[in-house]
Write a protein that holds these residues in place. Sequence first.
Motif, PDB file in Angstrom:
ATOM      1  N   LEU A   1       1.304  -1.120   0.062  1.00 16.73           N
ATOM      2  CA  LEU A   1      -0.306   0.370  -0.328  1.00 16.73           C
ATOM      3  C   LEU A   1       0.543   1.314  -0.011  1.00 16.73           C
ATOM      4  O   LEU A   1       0.587   2.371  -0.546  1.00 16.73           O
ATOM      5  CB  LEU A   1      -0.669  -0.087   1.479  1.00 16.73           C
TER       6      LEU A   1
ATOM      7  N   GLN B   1       2.165   1.671  -3.493  1.00 10.65           N
ATOM      8  CA  GLN B   1       0.461   2.716  -4.445  1.00 10.65           C
ATOM      9  C   GLN B   1       1.321   4.139  -4.007  1.00 10.65           C
ATOM     10  O   GLN B   1       0.631   4.527  -4.772  1.00 10.65           O
ATOM     11  CB  GLN B   1      -0.057   1.284  -3.807  1.00 10.65           C
TER      12      GLN B   1
ATOM     13  N   ASN C   1       0.160   8.764  -5.275  1.00  7.69           N
ATOM     14  CA  ASN C   1      -0.658   9.840  -3.842  1.00  7.69           C
ATOM     15  C   ASN C   1      -0.636  11.601  -4.360  1.00  7.69           C
ATOM     16  O   ASN C   1       0.848  11.479  -5.146  1.00  7.69           O
ATOM     17  CB  ASN C   1      -0.015   9.713  -2.894  1.00  7.69           C
TER      18      ASN C   1
ATOM     19  N   GLU D   1     -11.766   3.083   4.779  1.00 11.73           N
ATOM     20  CA  GLU D   1     -11.046   2.546   3.600  1.00 11.73           C
ATOM     21  C   GLU D   1     -11.209   3.691   3.017  1.00 11.73           C
ATOM     22  O   GLU D   1     -10.421   4.192   1.431  1.00 11.73           O
ATOM     23  CB  GLU D   1     -12.380   1.401   3.629  1.00 11.73           C
ATOM     24  N   ASN D   2     -12.270   5.422   3.322  1.00  6.65           N
ATOM     25  CA  ASN D   2     -12.022   5.704   1.949  1.00  6.65           C
ATOM     26  C   ASN D   2     -10.779   6.765   2.849  1.00  6.65           C
ATOM     27  O   ASN D   2      -9.931   7.228   1.282  1.00  6.65           O
ATOM     28  CB  ASN D   2     -13.124   7.028   3.039  1.00  6.65           C
TER      29      ASN D   2
ATOM     30  N   ARG E   1      -8.153   5.656   0.219  1.00  8.73           N
ATOM     31  CA  ARG E   1      -8.118   5.008  -0.779  1.00  8.73           C
ATOM     32  C   ARG E   1      -7.400   6.633  -0.811  1.00  8.73           C
ATOM     33  O   ARG E   1      -6.996   6.741  -2.336  1.00  8.73           O
ATOM     34  CB  ARG E   1      -9.382   4.709  -1.305  1.00  8.73           C
TER      35      ARG E   1
ATOM     36  N   VAL F   1      -3.185   6.555  -0.550  1.00  7.55           N
ATOM     37  CA  VAL F   1      -2.683   5.867  -1.787  1.00  7.55           C
ATOM     38  C   VAL F   1      -3.717   6.562  -2.779  1.00  7.55           C
ATOM     39  O   VAL F   1      -2.691   6.411  -4.182  1.00  7.55           O
ATOM     40  CB  VAL F   1      -3.783   4.255  -1.724  1.00  7.55           C
TER      41      VAL F   1
ATOM     42  N   GLY G   1      -5.741   5.772  -5.105  1.00  6.91           N
ATOM     43  CA  GLY G   1      -6.728   4.879  -5.834  1.00  6.91           C
ATOM     44  C   GLY G   1      -7.218   4.146  -5.698  1.00  6.91           C
ATOM     45  O   GLY G   1      -7.473   3.387  -4.495  1.00  6.91           O
ATOM     46  N   ASP G   2      -7.980   2.986  -6.166  1.00  2.00           N
ATOM     47  CA  ASP G   2      -8.435   1.591  -4.999  1.00  2.00           C
ATOM     48  C   ASP G   2      -7.643   1.245  -4.871  1.00  2.00           C
ATOM     49  O   ASP G   2      -6.215   0.623  -5.142  1.00  2.00           O
ATOM     50  CB  ASP G   2      -9.786   1.223  -6.142  1.00  2.00           C
ATOM     51  N   ILE G   3      -8.257   0.164  -3.819  1.00  2.63           N
ATOM     52  CA  ILE G   3      -7.597  -0.707  -2.972  1.00  2.63           C
ATOM     53  C   ILE G   3      -8.493  -1.943  -2.678  1.00  2.63           C
ATOM     54  O   ILE G   3      -9.044  -2.346  -2.901  1.00  2.63           O
ATOM     55  CB  ILE G   3      -6.959  -0.306  -1.420  1.00  2.63           C
ATOM     56  N   ASP G   4      -7.441  -3.249  -2.627  1.00  2.00           N
ATOM     57  CA  ASP G   4      -7.815  -4.622  -2.568  1.00  2.00           C
ATOM     58  C   ASP G   4      -7.316  -4.359  -0.935  1.00  2.00           C
ATOM     59  O   ASP G   4      -7.194  -4.953  -0.244  1.00  2.00           O
ATOM     60  CB  ASP G   4      -7.198  -6.166  -2.999  1.00  2.00           C
ATOM     61  N   ARG G   5      -9.147  -5.407  -0.660  1.00  7.45           N
ATOM     62  CA  ARG G   5      -9.660  -5.197   1.301  1.00  7.45           C
ATOM     63  C   ARG G   5      -8.049  -6.805   1.053  1.00  7.45           C
ATOM     64  O   ARG G   5      -7.982  -6.631   2.150  1.00  7.45           O
ATOM     65  CB  ARG G   5     -11.007  -5.892   0.913  1.00  7.45           C
TER      66      ARG G   5
END
Length: 467
Positions: free
Chosen positions: A66, A69, A74, A238-239, A242, A245, A247-251
């Motif tokens: 993370l 990424q 960022n 989570e927000n 994101r 990071v 971008g989207d993340i893998d949980r």
Amino acid sequence: MIRTRILLVAGTLMLAGCSLAPKTVLPAPPVPQSWPAGDAYLLQSEAALPILSYKSVFTDPRLQSLVDQALANNRDLRVAYANVAAARAQVRVTRSGQFPELGVNAGAGYSDSGNGNGSGDFSLRGGITAFELDLFGKLANATEADRNRALGTEAASRTVRLALIANLADAWATYGADRDLLKIAEDTAANARESVRLTRARLDGGVAPRTDLRQAEQILATAEDSIAQQRTALAQDENLIRLLVGGDIDRARLPASLTEVTPSIVSLPAGVSSEILLRRPDVIEAEYGLRAANADIGVARAQLFPSISLTGLLGFASNALGSLFDSGSFNWSAGGDATATIFDAGGRRAGVAVSEAQRDAALAGYEGAIQTAFREVADALAVQGTISERVRAAAANTEAASDTATLTDARYKGGVDSFLSSLDAQRSLYSARRSEIGTQLLLVSTRIALFRALGGDSSAGTETAAR
């Protein structure tokens, strides 16, 4: 004659290397030579703290991925890097003023009196359009000031990078803690539902009053509200991750509980020299600010002396293109200008005073940055020195509250204690479990804070000077 010219040129070059900027002398760090020692600080070693990287502190591969990424995507970090690029370009802009500006001018014209015997004129000129002799280091000091500002901007970008890594680690740990808090709320709700079922049965059997049922329903409603709150907190966690990071993340890269987080964020030792703070990015930035202010004094002092500019022109002119480069077409000229202000109501001397005052402010800012850094590290060490005892006490409190809740519930069912005693024991257990999670999260957050306070990442070292 030739000897005189050589001496004149040599003297000019020597003057051009002159600088009126005072020498930058960094003060001794205005803090003690070691961290506070005592029961609250757990002095462990006098060895120098090694240069750290986030991978040596945050050992979980999921968090490391993370961070990687975030460093790539960022947006705040991209802004910081763009500011560095602009500052480096500004150094080149300022430095260009130390060199002659060469220009070329070409022209062509044609005239005809009407009898068919026209003529054309062509010209080609090249030369030094403007060049100021830097006799007193004004231009060199201006370049040096901008170079140090650029280095300060680079240090500021490393501050952004360090904060990004630490904030992401904090958010990752907070997510694990909120997962634990959600589990506590769900367990409490499950127990409350069973308590409502049993109390309703006792009410129907004429054993328990209606007040017992209503109190049990209150406990259930409170637990269900906590579940909703914790689900909201997890979504917000989570927000935030994101956002950091970019971008989207893998949980799958998020922790299932705080027990996964704690061992993966290592503890840093105390007992190292406080001079390590000199490599913190914000301290480095303040140092370059001091150096830039010192160079500005040289610029302001040079304004007190005459400014000498040279111009030169070398070109060809002809009324026929074929003879443009004939010897008779060649012409040249050279000249020089010297300007000196006779009276400016003390404006230039006031400019020197302004620069000196700004240097004094930068010096105080530099010392203040070191003192602030020392305080942040010392505070983090103070918490680290006592947090293990708090974790132990919180765990003991949870164990005692759990045993009390079990015994009190048995006494209520046996008709020895009132239902109110059982409810109080359940509330105490719920509070103790949440408090234990909070203390464990504080332990992790303190380790992250110490990483941040020490200027943690190895990339925070001094980088190559901007050119």
